[in-house]
Design a protein around this motif. Sequence first.
Motif, PDB file in Angstrom:
ATOM      1  N   LEU A 172      44.651  32.879  48.012  1.00 40.28           N
ATOM      2  CA  LEU A 172      45.599  32.691  46.917  1.00 40.28           C
ATOM      3  C   LEU A 172      46.986  33.119  47.385  1.00 40.28           C
ATOM      4  O   LEU A 172      47.140  34.188  47.992  1.00 40.28           O
ATOM      5  N   THR A 194      40.401  35.602  47.317  1.00 41.95           N
ATOM      6  CA  THR A 194      39.857  35.689  45.966  1.00 41.95           C
ATOM      7  C   THR A 194      38.807  36.788  45.893  1.00 41.95           C
ATOM      8  O   THR A 194      38.168  37.129  46.891  1.00 41.95           O
ATOM      9  N   GLU A 249      36.583  35.422  41.013  1.00 43.39           N
ATOM     10  CA  GLU A 249      37.563  34.342  41.112  1.00 43.39           C
ATOM     11  C   GLU A 249      37.015  33.178  41.923  1.00 43.39           C
ATOM     12  O   GLU A 249      37.242  32.010  41.589  1.00 43.39           O
TER      13      GLU A 249
END
Length: 74
Positions: free
Chosen positions: A50, A59, A63
Amino acid sequence: MEHQTILNFAQQRGYDSIKKLSVVYYDYEVYEPTFDFDGVAYVGLPLCILVKGDNIRMTTPDEAMELLKITSVK
């Protein structure tokens, strides 16, 4: 953030390359870290990278599962 910076982040974690996904997750750009070989590698949770501004991170397991649901719907 520059592509090379994200690639270096992935390579430091054992991946070979990255692929930018066409999904935005809570204002984060999403990149899939990949391995450069033919075949399938099952190595655990489908973690992603991310990126938001200067912030880059992997993540969390939760997530990763949420992103898997989002990206598999398409």
